[in-house]
Design an enzyme around this catalytic site. Structure first.
Site, PDB file in Angstrom:
ATOM      1  CG  MET A   1      59.770 -19.385  18.410  1.00  0.00           C
ATOM      2  SD  MET A   1      59.967 -20.767  19.462  1.00  0.00           S
ATOM      3  CE  MET A   1      61.426 -20.693  20.152  1.00  0.00           C
ATOM      4  CD  GLU A   2      54.143 -11.862  21.505  1.00  0.00           C
ATOM      5  OE1 GLU A   2      53.922 -10.802  21.653  1.00  0.00           O
ATOM      6  OE2 GLU A   2      53.080 -12.952  21.159  1.00  0.00           O
ATOM      7  CD  GLN A  61      58.075 -13.596  13.091  1.00  0.00           C
ATOM      8  OE1 GLN A  61      57.179 -14.437  12.918  1.00  0.00           O
ATOM      9  NE2 GLN A  61      59.017 -13.778  14.249  1.00  0.00           N
ATOM     10  CB  CYS A  91      51.145 -16.051  15.311  1.00  0.00           C
ATOM     11  SG  CYS A  91      50.836 -15.833  17.241  1.00  0.00           S
ATOM     12  N   GLY A 193      58.722 -27.772  12.883  1.00  0.00           N
ATOM     13  CA  GLY A 193      57.611 -28.390  13.795  1.00  0.00           C
ATOM     14  C   GLY A 193      58.006 -29.729  14.418  1.00  0.00           C
TER      15      GLY A 193
END
EC number: 1.3.1.-
Length: 305
Positions: A1-2, A61, A91, A193
């Site tokens: 979600m970066e 995180q 990631c 997911g």
């Protein structure tokens, strides 16, 4: 979600959603202890008791591969007020994996164990340490080994994205593959997911055996999705007018460059347009606008119609 669930988005979503907690974008740790201003950039909620304005706890995180530096930065984060330390082994980004971060480490369960244990041993016992992983990197050969490595290292819970790195974000997510993990571990396993709505949530719980869910992109696309899941409701609970108020709140957030603010808003509006016809119509009106004030005027006009 970066690049998506930044502090402004967390503020907006937790003001309307029903979240037990949320997580920062990953903070990359390499070879140094990061200064205070970096932590306050990624997690300004540290200045508010580690919570959003709505009172939702924010977990810090980390992503990295150096056990000593991860441990040292975890200590620093806790000193600044982090309520939980979360570790990213999920990631799938090529750049991140190329530098031996994120999901590429799932081919090395012993390293995953070492990193989690280093952080767990470093922070006070009352501070939970959690981790997120995928089913694997290019395959699922080490799924259970990684899950056990995380549990044995002392993690309080584990979130699993139900795909490998190789599978990326292409549907489907393999929720049934989480069940063996849930059955093998004593700590809580959280499913993640392709959970886009209430029906998906219920089906995921059924197939995975996991009671708890982590919602990512769906929370941005449908800001009230967590409320719908909790209330077992298939139709949106929030009105478009309420969503417009949220968009104004988002635009009032602070970014250094106006173009960044405009770009971030368009990204969010584009995601919402997949679910809300009104968002699609608004997107068609603002997609070529570059000035923040013009977009604000469009929103004000929409609020009065």
């Amino acid at each position: 979600m970066e690049g998506l669930t930044d502090p402004i988005m967390r503020d907006v979503l937790t003001s309307v959603g029903s979240f037990d907690w949320c997580v920062t974008e990953f903070i990359r740790v390499t070879n140094s202890i990061l200064p205070d201003h970096v932590y306050h950039h990624y997690c300004p909620e540290l200045l508010n008791g580690g919570k959003t304005a709505a009172g939702t706890p924010v977990h810090v995180q980390f992503l990295g591969n150096d056990p000593e530096m991860l441990a040292a930065n975890a200590i620093k984060a806790v000193q600044l007020g982090a309520p939980v330390i979360d570790m990213n082994f999920g990631c799938p980004a090529k750049t991140v994996n190329k530098h031996r971060g994120g999901s590429v480490l799932l081919d090395e369960p012993e390293v995953v164990h070492e990193l989690v244990k280093a952080v767990r041993d470093a922070v006070p016992a009352h501070i939970p340490v959690s981790a997120k992983m995928r089913l694997g990197y290019m395959d699922r050969n080490f799924t259970l080994e990684n899950a056990h490595a995380i549990e044995d290292a002392g993690a309080s819970w584990l979130t699993v994205h139900a795909r490998t790195k190789a599978e990326g974000y292409t549907p489907p997510a393999f929720w049934d593959q989480l069940k063996p993990i849930r059955e093998a571990l004593k700590i809580n396993v959280i499913a993640n997911g392709e959970i886009w709505n209430n029906a998906d949530a219920k089906q995921c719980q059924l197939e995975s055996g996991c009671e708890d869910l982590m919602i990512g992109r769906a929370a941005v696309t449908t800001p009230d999705v967590t409320q719908c899941i909790r209330q077992n409701c298939d139709d949106p609970l929030i009105t478009w007018q309420e969503l417009l108020d949220l968009q104004v709140r988002f635009l009032n957030g602070s970014y250094k460059k106006e173009m960044n603010m405009v770009g971030r808003y368009k990204q969010w509006l584009g995601m919402m347009s997949k679910h809300y016809p009104e968002a699609k119509a608004l997107w068609d009106e603002v997609k070529r606008i570059k000035a923040l004030t013009e977009i604000e005027d469009k929103l004000k006009a929409a609020q009065t119609t």
